[in-house]
Design an enzyme around this catalytic site. Structure first.
Site, mmCIF file in Angstrom:
data_model
loop_
_atom_site.group_PDB
_atom_site.id
_atom_site.type_symbol
_atom_site.label_atom_id
_atom_site.label_comp_id
_atom_site.label_asym_id
_atom_site.label_seq_id
_atom_site.Cartn_x
_atom_site.Cartn_y
_atom_site.Cartn_z
ATOM 1 N N HIS A 1 29.362 -9.322 24.443
ATOM 2 C CA HIS A 1 30.503 -10.226 24.572
ATOM 3 C C HIS A 1 30.528 -10.915 25.930
ATOM 4 O O HIS A 1 30.970 -12.055 26.042
ATOM 5 C CB HIS A 1 31.808 -9.461 24.316
ATOM 6 C CG HIS A 1 32.115 -9.308 22.865
ATOM 7 N ND1 HIS A 1 32.875 -10.212 22.175
ATOM 8 C CD2 HIS A 1 31.729 -8.385 21.951
ATOM 9 C CE1 HIS A 1 32.971 -9.847 20.913
ATOM 10 N NE2 HIS A 1 32.284 -8.731 20.757
ATOM 11 N N LYS B 1 47.712 -11.115 -0.955
ATOM 12 C CA LYS B 1 47.789 -11.525 0.456
ATOM 13 C C LYS B 1 48.625 -10.594 1.326
ATOM 14 O O LYS B 1 49.249 -11.026 2.293
ATOM 15 C CB LYS B 1 48.312 -12.964 0.563
ATOM 16 C CG LYS B 1 47.447 -13.973 -0.183
ATOM 17 C CD LYS B 1 48.000 -15.375 -0.127
ATOM 18 C CE LYS B 1 47.129 -16.318 -0.943
ATOM 19 N NZ LYS B 1 47.655 -17.691 -0.987
ATOM 20 N N GLU C 1 34.668 -17.315 17.443
ATOM 21 C CA GLU C 1 34.457 -16.072 18.184
ATOM 22 C C GLU C 1 33.003 -15.964 18.631
ATOM 23 O O GLU C 1 32.107 -15.723 17.815
ATOM 24 C CB GLU C 1 34.820 -14.851 17.341
ATOM 25 C CG GLU C 1 34.615 -13.537 18.095
ATOM 26 C CD GLU C 1 34.905 -12.305 17.256
ATOM 27 O OE1 GLU C 1 34.554 -11.205 17.712
ATOM 28 O OE2 GLU C 1 35.467 -12.445 16.162
ATOM 29 N N ASP D 1 40.534 -19.154 0.058
ATOM 30 C CA ASP D 1 41.855 -18.991 0.657
ATOM 31 C C ASP D 1 41.735 -17.948 1.775
ATOM 32 O O ASP D 1 41.521 -16.767 1.486
ATOM 33 C CB ASP D 1 42.852 -18.519 -0.397
ATOM 34 C CG ASP D 1 44.292 -18.552 0.099
ATOM 35 O OD1 ASP D 1 44.495 -18.412 1.328
ATOM 36 O OD2 ASP D 1 45.204 -18.691 -0.734
#
Length: 402
Positions: A396, A226, A97, A301
């Site tokens: 951006h 999760k 990104e 993870d």
């Protein structure tokens, strides 16, 4: 090798069994070649990697065909004033990104100029919650009573499965005939899911055997692992960490090109009111961005970004400035085990000074959690500043366009 190719095509040799007959690099190469042929796809780029894969194919990835490479940028240094992490740290951020690293870098600069981020770990405990089926609500009550009455024995059984972890306690939840027992463990420098799963299995078998309740699943989703869940926001899972910094008015103007009142207004109306109206679990600007980038770079993870993103960002007006803080109820990190032993990820942990086991045990994982919180604080500050100054689209456009 030609015989193995023929055996693959005939089905005599299974893809997952290649490492049993070939060295790891050759097995991965042949598997990639086979899949490329089956799908008529050029997969050569996946074969360009430098990490030693002997350990990877045995412990981290089945049916491996190569590696996907993610750019790693560095932000900082950021000054961290924690109980376990003390000093200046460069943050390795794995991301695709555009503008993210630059944004975090600006937040790091502001924190360091302000004297550093105060960081504290409020609690530490990894959970696993088996679910049992009882015969009636009265039986469910008996199961809970048995577990509570035999807590010392449960602790001994759990401890028998690990030389590193420590059983901390249990909280029961009953829904009709379903009994959930949320076990909590101190897993030291490991993230600890394997550790708590093995310990919970032995404990759950004991409870089922002694009470007649049927063990339905070793994870009953009250853990909660999760998945977005209010229980993690309230009770915490892994490490509950908070980080804060006082920013003077002139520093806000110099670094973020906005005033204190505007920054406060953005945090209230966006992070707090907007998140509440949306029914969000987290109340923050983009904590998941920084957590994901650090987790991927450092062998964590990445699915635990779900829990990590349940961050609450607060801003308190004070004389001459504002105190901005982030509270992360569920930072699940480790510096041993899992992906931390892969060469590139181990290098990023070494960059932070937290690779491997700590002295005392658990110190490295706690230091890493404190650094993560400081990085999230940096990211929050920068985005709040960009929004307050109406600079988000400009940044951006300059840095993030493909």
């Amino acid at each position: 090798m030609d015989d193995h190719r023929a055996d693959l095509r005939s089905g005599k040799l299974k893809l997952y069994a290649l490492e049993k007959v070939l060295p790891p690099d050759e097995a991965v190469g042949l598997r990639r070649e086979f899949i490329a042929g089956e799908t008529n796809t050029d997969l050569a780029a996946l074969g360009e990697y430098t990490i030693p894969i002997d350990r990877v194919v045995a412990r981290n990835c089945e049916n491996m065909i190569g590696c996907v490479q993610i750019p790693v940028g560095v932000a900082g240094p950021v000054t961290v004033c924690g109980e376990y992490a003390e000093g200046s740290f460069w943050l390795p951020l794995a991301t695709t990104e555009g503008a993210l690293v630059a944004s975090v870098n600006r937040g790091c600069s502001a924190i360091s100029k302000a004297g550093g981020a105060e960081v504290r770990i409020l609690r530490d405990g990894m959970t696993r919650a088996p679910v049992f089926a009882a015969g009636s609500v009265a039986h469910a009550h008996e199961v809970v009573a048995f577990a509570e009455d035999h807590l010392m024995e449960i602790a001994e059984i759990a401890q028998s499965t690990t030389s590193h972890g420590e059983f901390l306690g249990m909280v029961p939840y009953v829904v009709g005939t379903s009994v959930f027992l949320r076990f909590e463990f101190d897993t030291k420098d490991a993230m600890g899911m394997n550790m708590v799963t093995i310990a919970s299995q032995k404990v759950a078998d004991f409870i089922a055997r002694e009470t007649g309740a049927r063990l339905v699943a070793l994870s009953g989703n009250m853990c909660t692992d999760k998945k977005p869940a209010a229980i993690n926001l309230v009770e915490g899972r892994g490490k509950t960490v908070t980080a804060g910094v006082f920013l003077p008015d002139d520093l806000i103007r110099d670094v973020f090109k906005c005033d204190t009142a505007s920054l406060l207004d953005v945090n209230t109306r966006k992070n707090l009111v907007g998140s509440a109206r949306a029914g969000a679990i987290g109340f923050n600007a983009h904590a998941a961005n920084i957590i994901a980038a650090l987790y991927i770079a450092c062998g964590q993870d990445p699915a635990h970004v779900v829990e990590g993103s349940s961050c609450i960002t607060t801003a308190d007006p004070m004389d001459g400035g504002v105190y901005v803080a982030v509270t992360l109820p569920a930072v699940q990190v480790g510096t041993v085990g899992g992906g931390t032993g892969i060469a590139t990820q181990a290098a990023c942990l070494s960059l932070l000074g937290v690779a491997g086991g700590g002295d005392p045990p658990g110190a490295n994982a706690k230091a890493f959690a404190e650094i993560v919180a400081a990085g999230v604080l940096a990211g929050e500050l920068s985005l709040l500043g960009a929004l307050a100054a109406q600079h988000l689209a400009k940044a951006h456009k300059e840095l993030g366009r493909g």
